[in-house]
Enzyme design. Structure first.
Site, PDB file in Angstrom:
ATOM      1  CG  HIS A  80       0.581  -2.097  -3.989  1.00  0.00           C
ATOM      2  ND1 HIS A  80       1.471  -1.630  -4.943  1.00  0.00           N
ATOM      3  CD2 HIS A  80       0.651  -1.213  -2.962  1.00  0.00           C
ATOM      4  CE1 HIS A  80       2.057  -0.539  -4.506  1.00  0.00           C
ATOM      5  NE2 HIS A  80       1.584  -0.248  -3.322  1.00  0.00           N
TER       6      HIS A  80
HETATM    7  O1  RIB Z   1       4.252  -3.525  -1.463  1.00  0.00           O
HETATM    8  C1  RIB Z   1       2.853  -3.592  -1.401  1.00  0.00           C
HETATM    9  C2  RIB Z   1       2.427  -4.784  -0.605  1.00  0.00           C
HETATM   10  O2  RIB Z   1       2.877  -4.649   0.738  1.00  0.00           O
HETATM   11  C3  RIB Z   1       0.901  -4.920  -0.509  1.00  0.00           C
HETATM   12  O3  RIB Z   1       0.570  -6.277  -0.394  1.00  0.00           O
HETATM   13  C4  RIB Z   1       0.568  -4.191   0.763  1.00  0.00           C
HETATM   14  O4  RIB Z   1      -0.623  -4.702   1.377  1.00  0.00           O
HETATM   15  C5  RIB Z   1       1.749  -4.543   1.618  1.00  0.00           C
HETATM   16  O5  RIB Z   1       1.500  -5.798   2.205  1.00  0.00           O
END
Ligand code: RIB
Ligand code: CA
Length: 314
Positions: free
Chosen positions: A243
């Site tokens: 992500h």
């Molecule tokens: O949903 C994904 C996010 O939530 C990313 O930033 C991961 O590191 C968690 O913080």
């Protein structure tokens, strides 16, 4: 591209560390002023240590790390140790990094830096719950003068949520903070789950990284091999998303992504839609477009960029 003056706000976290390595390996494009840490995936002491580890692994101890908020604005704190491990970074051994935290709180750093910055000169990348930036905006709304744009990993529309059926973790962990940022009027770009769930690892892509055979590629391989298991199992998919690294890839090569200007609303009411982003993708309400919503990305292009930049590290 013009060199970007950048502050990265982060809750490392496996994918945060990959994002930080990608960013720290790209000094020609990204002038990273500081890393600011927040509680999120794990508690603040561990997210701060992990940010210092990423900095050490990238050989970039020139970049200061400021610790920020240890809890959300209003809601009870939640963490993601089930995904990121007790230490916030499974798959690798963690230790106390050599270089210490910078003196002072991240929120004070944001206020001081943004108040004295040239007009609209600093980009902020948000990789975790948006508590630090929200606190800075509430304490000193004039900091907007120093902000060029905010690029956020967060939200979900077409994809559905990853912490509830409708909410993405970063917004669910502090929806009130996300609302403060959303309502600020700043230029906002969201790298949502809609995009990050289309940019998945694969055996070939992980082999591509491993073939670099340097410390950074070994660390990223070990971190990702552990991190992606939960998503692959939960969604029954052949690879896992990275992500936060999508935010840095957007800054480096926005042409890898696509999306549109939309109206976004965040639900911060307790209940089944707590933390949901409501995206008016077809402009049904003709409401003001308050964000650019990225819903797609070129997965192979992303991994080619990530691999090339990791190859620049030791
Ligand atoms: O949903 C994904 C996010 O939530 C990313 O930033 C991961 O590191 C968690 O913080
Ligand atoms: Ca994160």
């Amino acid at each position: 591209m013009e060199r970007v003056d950048l502050i990265i706000d982060t809750d490392p976290g496996a994918d945060d560390v990959v994002a930080l390595l990608l960013a720290l390996a790209s000094p020609q494009e990204l002038n990273i002023l500081a890393l600011t840490t927040v509680a999120g995936n794990v508690r603040l002491d561990k997210t701060s240590r992990n940010a210092r580890l990423a900095r050490e692994w990238a050989g970039r101890e020139d970049v200061p790390v400021y610790a920020g908020a240890s809890r959300p604005l209003m809601r009870t704190p939640i963490y993601a140790e089930d995904i990121h491990g007790k230490e916030g970074l499974s798959g690798v051994s963690v230790y106390e990094p050599k270089a210490a935290l910078a003196e002072g709180n991240a929120v004070a750093y944001l206020i001081d830096t943004l108040m004295s910055a040239s007009p609209h000169s600093i980009t902020i990348a948000m990789l975790g719950p948006q508590t630090n930036l929200a606190l800075a905006l509430m304490q000193q709304p004039a900091i907007i003068q120093g902000i060029k744009e905010v690029v956020i990993m967060g939200g979900a529309h077409f994809n559905g949520g990853n912490i509830t059926p409708v909410a993405e973790f970063n917004l669910f962990a502090d929806p009130h903070a996300a609302e403060v940022v959303l309502n600020s009027g700043m230029k906002l770009t969201y790298l949502s789950l809609d995009a990050t769930h289309k940019i998945l690892t694969s055996d070939e892509r992980l082999k591509q990284i491993a073939a670099l055979n340097n410390q950074a590629s070994r660390l990223v391989g070990d971190i990702l091999n552990d991190y992606i298991k939960a998503d692959m199992e939960h969604y029954d998919i052949p690879g896992g998303p990275v992500h936060d690294a999508a935010v840095i890839a957007w800054l480096l090569k926005p042409q890898l992504f696509s999306g549109r200007a939309v109206n976004v609303v965040i639900d911060s009411r307790e209940g089944p839609t707590f933390g949901q982003t409501i995206v008016d993708w077809h402009d049904r309400l003709k409401a003001p477009k308050n964000a650019f919503w990225v819903d797609s990305g070129d997965a192979q292009g992303f991994f080619n960029l990530l691999t090339e930049r990791l190859g620049r590290l030791k």
